[in-house]
Design an enzyme around this catalytic site. Structure first.
Site, PDB file in Angstrom:
ATOM      1  N   THR A  51     -72.086  64.639 -24.937  1.00 23.96           N
ATOM      2  CA  THR A  51     -72.077  63.174 -25.079  1.00 23.96           C
ATOM      3  C   THR A  51     -72.058  62.492 -23.708  1.00 23.96           C
ATOM      4  O   THR A  51     -72.760  61.499 -23.503  1.00 23.96           O
ATOM      5  CB  THR A  51     -70.873  62.729 -25.927  1.00 23.96           C
ATOM      6  OG1 THR A  51     -70.953  63.406 -27.178  1.00 23.96           O
ATOM      7  CG2 THR A  51     -70.878  61.235 -26.190  1.00 23.96           C
ATOM      8  N   GLU A  71     -61.554  60.478 -27.017  1.00 24.05           N
ATOM      9  CA  GLU A  71     -62.995  60.339 -26.774  1.00 24.05           C
ATOM     10  C   GLU A  71     -63.312  60.134 -25.290  1.00 24.05           C
ATOM     11  O   GLU A  71     -64.425  60.432 -24.845  1.00 24.05           O
ATOM     12  CB  GLU A  71     -63.576  59.181 -27.604  1.00 24.05           C
ATOM     13  CG  GLU A  71     -63.533  59.394 -29.113  1.00 24.05           C
ATOM     14  CD  GLU A  71     -64.405  60.538 -29.587  1.00 24.05           C
ATOM     15  OE1 GLU A  71     -64.107  61.685 -29.217  1.00 24.05           O
ATOM     16  OE2 GLU A  71     -65.361  60.301 -30.348  1.00 24.05           O
TER      17      GLU A  71
HETATM   18  N1  HSE Z   1     -71.622  55.904 -29.828  1.00 23.13           N
HETATM   19  C1  HSE Z   1     -71.491  57.181 -29.173  1.00 23.13           C
HETATM   20  C2  HSE Z   1     -72.744  57.419 -28.345  1.00 23.13           C
HETATM   21  C3  HSE Z   1     -71.331  58.258 -30.204  1.00 23.13           C
HETATM   22  O1  HSE Z   1     -73.838  57.241 -28.878  1.00 23.13           O
HETATM   23  O2  HSE Z   1     -72.628  57.799 -27.180  1.00 23.13           O
HETATM   24  C4  HSE Z   1     -71.184  59.638 -29.646  1.00 23.13           C
HETATM   25  O3  HSE Z   1     -71.097  60.563 -30.725  1.00 23.13           O
END
Ligand code: HSE
Length: 333
Positions: free
Chosen positions: A207, A154
């Protein structure tokens, strides 16, 4: 990992036999599903798995070191194939380093989940790859010990090792990340009849970019409200109290800053709530939106409301309705 009351064990003895047979093989094919992170009130802390869409990853043992990655499927050409820059590659490198292994893998990722969708696309690829590789290596690590390696993936896509997509994709179910340091992950109960409605419009939100627009600090007032809501939502899951869950599904951390990335978001949310949803929000970092419902009929109406709203903004979208998926990744071959 703590389990909710009456939950089934992560590994049944029948499942262990399946894993033992797989380790004799040279390759394995694994399916890992999409996930909904944040669930409004739990930024970076709360997430659940759904049944569809999913990524399918084939991993082959390779005696030479290094991870070779190839891709096919939805928007596959937008994803890097250099292992260090690929979420699945990064997860596998972390796994091999932890086990002090010099061997490599050939990995083929079939994208069923749109990258940049807010449906945990990068998480699904990483989880399928790390889960499959661990089995090919003879399952040296337990399911929950794979999480830290999946989280490394991630960092590539979001700049932060958030676990709210990878943990539910790996472990199945509804997950609370109670703490990142030390890592403390809890499986939460899932009330009967709970359905997730997900609508994915046809465009990408990265993201990393959706995190960059968030403020670095949050006011004490917002933190108090968010803590109350997250606690209320979790109490609602335990109590099977949909009304409590619904009134807790308010996000002060990310939604106010990200809603502008989703055309017509505020009016869509209102229409979805008017259609009888338990709650509604941005799925992960968007642009997908999600809602929770307690009936299939309402879920269909909610889904149509979301699709129609995107249509008004000139966007095609895809609808997925699913219960919370409680299973770990599936071995296909
Ligand atoms: N918690 C993360 C965000 C999830 O909102 O950036 C990304 O899919």
């Amino acid at each position: 990992i703590r389990r909710p009351p009456r939950s089934t064990p992560l590994y049944s003895s029948a499942a262990s036999d399946v894993y033992k047979r797989q380790m004799l093989k040279e390759s394995i094919k694994v399916r890992a599903p999409a996930t909904v992170a944040n669930v409004s009130c739990g930024f970076d802390c709360l997430g659940y798995a759904i049944s569809n869409p999913a990524d399918i990853v084939t991993i082959k043992k390779n005696n030479d070191p290094g991870i070779e990655i190839s891709l096919s499927g939805i928007k596959a050409d937008t994803i890097p194939t250099v292992a260090e820059n690929n979420t699945a590659g990064k997860g596998l490198l972390s796994l091999l380093e932890a086990l002090n292994l010099k061997q490599g893998f050939k990995v083929h990722i079939e994208k069923g989940i749109h990258p940049g969708s807010g449906l945990g696309s990068s998480a699904a690829s990483t989880v399928a790859a790390v889960f499959g590789a661990n089995i090919l290596l003879g399952s040296p690590l337990k399911l929950e010990d794979l999480l830290i390696h999946c989280m490394k993936g991630e960092i590539v896509s979001s700049g932060f090792a958030h676990a709210d997509n990878v943990a539910p994709a790996l472990l199945g179910g509804f997950i609370l990340v109670r703490s990142y340091d030390p890592l403390d992950v809890l499986k939460l109960p899932i009330p009967e009849n709970l359905l997730s409605i997900n609508v994915l419009p046809d465009y990408i939100v990265k993201t990393k970019e959706a995190r960059a627009i968030l403020p670095k600090n949050i006011s004490l007032t917002s933190a108090i409200k968010q803590s109350g809501n997250l606690s209320g939502f979790i109490a609602g899951l335990y109590e099977r109290d949909f009304a409590l869950m619904g009134r807790s599904m308010v996000d002060l951390f990310a939604e106010p800053f990200r809603s502008g990335l989703i055309p017509g978001y505020d009016s869509m949310r209102q229409s979805v709530m008017d259609s009888g949803a338990i709650g509604c929000g941005i799925s992960g970092s968007g642009p997908s939106v999600f809602a929770l419902s307690d009936s299939f009929d309402k879920a269909n109406i909610i889904g149509k409301t979301m699709v129609d709203s995107f249509k008004k903004s000139g966007l095609k979208s895809k609808l997925f309705i699913s219960p919370v998926n409680t299973f770990p990744p599936k071995i296909l071959d």
